[in-house]
Write a protein that holds these residues in place. Structure first.
Motif, PDB file in Angstrom:
ATOM      1  N   PHE A 151      37.965   4.717 -83.718  1.00 14.12           N
ATOM      2  CA  PHE A 151      37.239   3.558 -84.223  1.00 14.12           C
ATOM      3  C   PHE A 151      36.109   3.124 -83.302  1.00 14.12           C
ATOM      4  O   PHE A 151      35.075   2.673 -83.767  1.00 14.12           O
ATOM      5  N   GLY A 152      36.266   3.265 -82.011  1.00 14.44           N
ATOM      6  CA  GLY A 152      35.217   2.878 -81.086  1.00 14.44           C
ATOM      7  C   GLY A 152      33.969   3.720 -81.218  1.00 14.44           C
ATOM      8  O   GLY A 152      32.892   3.319 -80.759  1.00 14.44           O
ATOM      9  N   ASP A 153      34.070   4.888 -81.831  1.00 12.12           N
ATOM     10  CA  ASP A 153      32.919   5.770 -82.012  1.00 12.12           C
ATOM     11  C   ASP A 153      32.085   5.401 -83.230  1.00 12.12           C
ATOM     12  O   ASP A 153      30.976   5.874 -83.389  1.00 12.12           O
ATOM     13  N   GLU A 154      32.637   4.572 -84.104  1.00 17.14           N
ATOM     14  CA  GLU A 154      31.932   4.213 -85.325  1.00 17.14           C
ATOM     15  C   GLU A 154      30.992   3.039 -85.075  1.00 17.14           C
ATOM     16  O   GLU A 154      31.226   2.236 -84.173  1.00 17.14           O
ATOM     17  N   PRO A 155      29.944   2.935 -85.862  1.00 19.14           N
ATOM     18  CA  PRO A 155      29.055   1.782 -85.714  1.00 19.14           C
ATOM     19  C   PRO A 155      29.837   0.478 -85.889  1.00 19.14           C
ATOM     20  O   PRO A 155      30.743   0.396 -86.724  1.00 19.14           O
ATOM     21  N   VAL A 156      29.492  -0.524 -85.122  1.00 16.21           N
ATOM     22  CA  VAL A 156      30.210  -1.797 -85.149  1.00 16.21           C
ATOM     23  C   VAL A 156      30.249  -2.387 -86.547  1.00 16.21           C
ATOM     24  O   VAL A 156      31.269  -2.915 -86.973  1.00 16.21           O
ATOM     25  N   ASN A 157      29.172  -2.270 -87.301  1.00 21.98           N
ATOM     26  CA  ASN A 157      29.138  -2.890 -88.626  1.00 21.98           C
ATOM     27  C   ASN A 157      30.032  -2.194 -89.644  1.00 21.98           C
ATOM     28  O   ASN A 157      30.230  -2.704 -90.732  1.00 21.98           O
ATOM     29  N   THR A 158      30.600  -1.031 -89.325  1.00 21.83           N
ATOM     30  CA  THR A 158      31.508  -0.362 -90.258  1.00 21.83           C
ATOM     31  C   THR A 158      32.962  -0.469 -89.821  1.00 21.83           C
ATOM     32  O   THR A 158      33.851  -0.044 -90.538  1.00 21.83           O
ATOM     33  N   ARG A 159      33.209  -1.030 -88.653  1.00 22.94           N
ATOM     34  CA  ARG A 159      34.577  -1.109 -88.145  1.00 22.94           C
ATOM     35  C   ARG A 159      35.333  -2.284 -88.724  1.00 22.94           C
ATOM     36  O   ARG A 159      34.799  -3.368 -88.868  1.00 22.94           O
ATOM     37  N   GLU A 160      36.590  -2.058 -89.036  1.00 26.27           N
ATOM     38  CA  GLU A 160      37.514  -3.151 -89.277  1.00 26.27           C
ATOM     39  C   GLU A 160      38.079  -3.453 -87.906  1.00 26.27           C
ATOM     40  O   GLU A 160      38.511  -2.558 -87.202  1.00 26.27           O
ATOM     41  N   THR A 161      38.097  -4.693 -87.491  1.00 24.61           N
ATOM     42  CA  THR A 161      38.415  -4.975 -86.095  1.00 24.61           C
ATOM     43  C   THR A 161      39.711  -5.731 -85.876  1.00 24.61           C
ATOM     44  O   THR A 161      39.975  -6.151 -84.769  1.00 24.61           O
ATOM     45  N   PHE A 162      40.535  -5.914 -86.896  1.00 24.17           N
ATOM     46  CA  PHE A 162      41.723  -6.713 -86.647  1.00 24.17           C
ATOM     47  C   PHE A 162      42.722  -5.949 -85.777  1.00 24.17           C
ATOM     48  O   PHE A 162      43.565  -5.232 -86.222  1.00 24.17           O
ATOM     49  N   GLY A 163      42.571  -6.130 -84.467  1.00 27.74           N
ATOM     50  CA  GLY A 163      43.549  -5.582 -83.539  1.00 27.74           C
ATOM     51  C   GLY A 163      43.231  -4.235 -82.981  1.00 27.74           C
ATOM     52  O   GLY A 163      43.953  -3.744 -82.131  1.00 27.74           O
ATOM     53  N   ARG A 164      42.161  -3.591 -83.390  1.00 21.34           N
ATOM     54  CA  ARG A 164      41.925  -2.243 -82.921  1.00 21.34           C
ATOM     55  C   ARG A 164      40.944  -2.175 -81.773  1.00 21.34           C
ATOM     56  O   ARG A 164      40.846  -1.167 -81.111  1.00 21.34           O
ATOM     57  N   SER A 165      40.192  -3.209 -81.528  1.00 21.53           N
ATOM     58  CA  SER A 165      39.213  -3.154 -80.454  1.00 21.53           C
ATOM     59  C   SER A 165      39.926  -3.193 -79.103  1.00 21.53           C
ATOM     60  O   SER A 165      41.090  -3.527 -79.007  1.00 21.53           O
ATOM     61  N   MET A 166      39.212  -2.848 -78.060  1.00 22.81           N
ATOM     62  CA  MET A 166      39.809  -2.861 -76.724  1.00 22.81           C
ATOM     63  C   MET A 166      40.085  -4.284 -76.253  1.00 22.81           C
ATOM     64  O   MET A 166      40.886  -4.511 -75.382  1.00 22.81           O
ATOM     65  N   ASN A 167      39.381  -5.258 -76.823  1.00 27.82           N
ATOM     66  CA  ASN A 167      39.658  -6.639 -76.450  1.00 27.82           C
ATOM     67  C   ASN A 167      41.009  -7.042 -77.016  1.00 27.82           C
ATOM     68  O   ASN A 167      41.475  -6.505 -78.001  1.00 27.82           O
ATOM     69  N   VAL A 168      41.612  -8.022 -76.397  1.00 30.59           N
ATOM     70  CA  VAL A 168      42.909  -8.481 -76.879  1.00 30.59           C
ATOM     71  C   VAL A 168      42.654  -9.462 -78.015  1.00 30.59           C
ATOM     72  O   VAL A 168      42.588 -10.665 -77.836  1.00 30.59           O
ATOM     73  N   THR A 169      42.454  -8.893 -79.183  1.00 25.79           N
ATOM     74  CA  THR A 169      42.238  -9.687 -80.383  1.00 25.79           C
ATOM     75  C   THR A 169      42.970  -8.999 -81.511  1.00 25.79           C
ATOM     76  O   THR A 169      43.408  -7.868 -81.381  1.00 25.79           O
ATOM     77  N   GLY A 170      43.094  -9.667 -82.611  1.00 26.68           N
ATOM     78  CA  GLY A 170      43.634  -9.013 -83.783  1.00 26.68           C
ATOM     79  C   GLY A 170      44.918  -9.608 -84.283  1.00 26.68           C
ATOM     80  O   GLY A 170      45.425 -10.579 -83.751  1.00 26.68           O
ATOM     81  N   ARG A 171      45.438  -8.966 -85.342  1.00 24.34           N
ATOM     82  CA  ARG A 171      46.619  -9.482 -86.014  1.00 24.34           C
ATOM     83  C   ARG A 171      47.710  -8.454 -86.179  1.00 24.34           C
ATOM     84  O   ARG A 171      48.628  -8.682 -86.944  1.00 24.34           O
ATOM     85  N   SER A 172      47.649  -7.341 -85.530  1.00 25.35           N
ATOM     86  CA  SER A 172      48.655  -6.320 -85.772  1.00 25.35           C
ATOM     87  C   SER A 172      49.695  -6.293 -84.647  1.00 25.35           C
ATOM     88  O   SER A 172      49.497  -6.887 -83.593  1.00 25.35           O
ATOM     89  N   ASP A 173      50.796  -5.595 -84.895  1.00 25.75           N
ATOM     90  CA  ASP A 173      51.950  -5.663 -83.991  1.00 25.75           C
ATOM     91  C   ASP A 173      51.716  -5.125 -82.592  1.00 25.75           C
ATOM     92  O   ASP A 173      52.446  -5.470 -81.681  1.00 25.75           O
ATOM     93  N   HIS A 174      50.713  -4.325 -82.374  1.00 25.12           N
ATOM     94  CA  HIS A 174      50.481  -3.824 -81.021  1.00 25.12           C
ATOM     95  C   HIS A 174      49.821  -4.872 -80.121  1.00 25.12           C
ATOM     96  O   HIS A 174      49.822  -4.726 -78.905  1.00 25.12           O
ATOM     97  N   LEU A 175      49.305  -5.941 -80.698  1.00 20.68           N
ATOM     98  CA  LEU A 175      48.618  -6.960 -79.917  1.00 20.68           C
ATOM     99  C   LEU A 175      49.508  -7.544 -78.820  1.00 20.68           C
ATOM    100  O   LEU A 175      49.083  -7.675 -77.671  1.00 20.68           O
ATOM    101  N   ALA A 176      50.734  -7.870 -79.141  1.00 18.31           N
ATOM    102  CA  ALA A 176      51.641  -8.451 -78.139  1.00 18.31           C
ATOM    103  C   ALA A 176      51.861  -7.482 -76.983  1.00 18.31           C
ATOM    104  O   ALA A 176      51.978  -7.893 -75.828  1.00 18.31           O
ATOM    105  N   PHE A 177      51.898  -6.201 -77.270  1.00 18.52           N
ATOM    106  CA  PHE A 177      52.065  -5.194 -76.224  1.00 18.52           C
ATOM    107  C   PHE A 177      50.812  -5.100 -75.364  1.00 18.52           C
ATOM    108  O   PHE A 177      50.891  -4.991 -74.142  1.00 18.52           O
ATOM    109  N   LYS A 178      49.636  -5.127 -76.001  1.00 16.16           N
ATOM    110  CA  LYS A 178      48.366  -5.084 -75.260  1.00 16.16           C
ATOM    111  C   LYS A 178      48.272  -6.256 -74.291  1.00 16.16           C
ATOM    112  O   LYS A 178      47.786  -6.105 -73.173  1.00 16.16           O
TER     113      LYS A 178
END
Length: 155
Positions: free
Chosen positions: A65-92
């Motif tokens: 996902f980091g290789d794709e243009p920012v405007n095409t990314r869905e970002t809920f929880g997949r970015s390197m920043n600690v953001t998002g709504r998915s279950d891996h967030l608590a682990f990050k």
């Protein structure tokens, strides 16, 4: 492991992480699967910087996902920043390396028509994740020292 109440604030995964803080320091990686059984897009991953080369090693064509243009990314929880709504967030948040395995959102996402699942696509995601997990276990890795990466939450 399956977590409950992801859409309600990742309640299940947060409860697990809060109850298992010390062992998490020894966790090589947490692999999170979301929307892997729909044919929305080719299999993709957003992962910790140390896991991306391993993901590409086991699946050279995997979409990162980091290789794709920012405007095409869905970002809920997949970015390197600690953001998002998915279950891996608590682990990050506790410094655990994570890999978010995802195909994208299809037109039925969170709709009453969300009843389609492709066993072949789920199997493909499982094969990829199994190979990634095995490779991560074999790769050199040194966990953070006591409480490093965990200071924001305490030990």
């Amino acid at each position: 492991m399956l977590f409950d109440a992801e859409e309600d604030g990742t309640i299940g995964s947060r409860l697990f992480v809060d109850a298992h803080r010390y062992p998490l320091r020894q966790t090589r990686a947490m692999l999170n699967f979301d929307m892997v059984g729909v044919n929305a897009a080719p299999l993709g991953v957003a992962a910790h910087a140390e896991l991306i080369p391993l993901a590409r090693q086991v699946w050279p064509g995997v979409r990162v996902f980091g290789d794709e243009p920012v405007n095409t990314r869905e970002t809920f929880g997949r970015s390197m920043n600690v953001t998002g709504r998915s279950d891996h967030l608590a682990f990050k948040e506790w410094g655990v390396r994570t890999a978010f395995v995802h195909r994208g959102l299809d037109v039925n996402y969170h709709a009453t028509t969300d009843r389609t699942l492709s066993p072949a696509l789920v199997t493909q995601a499982a094969v990829f994740a199994t190979q990634l997990a095995e490779t991560a276990l074999k790769a050199p890795w040194t966990p953070d020292g006591p409480c490093e990466g965990f200071s924001s939450k305490g030990c």
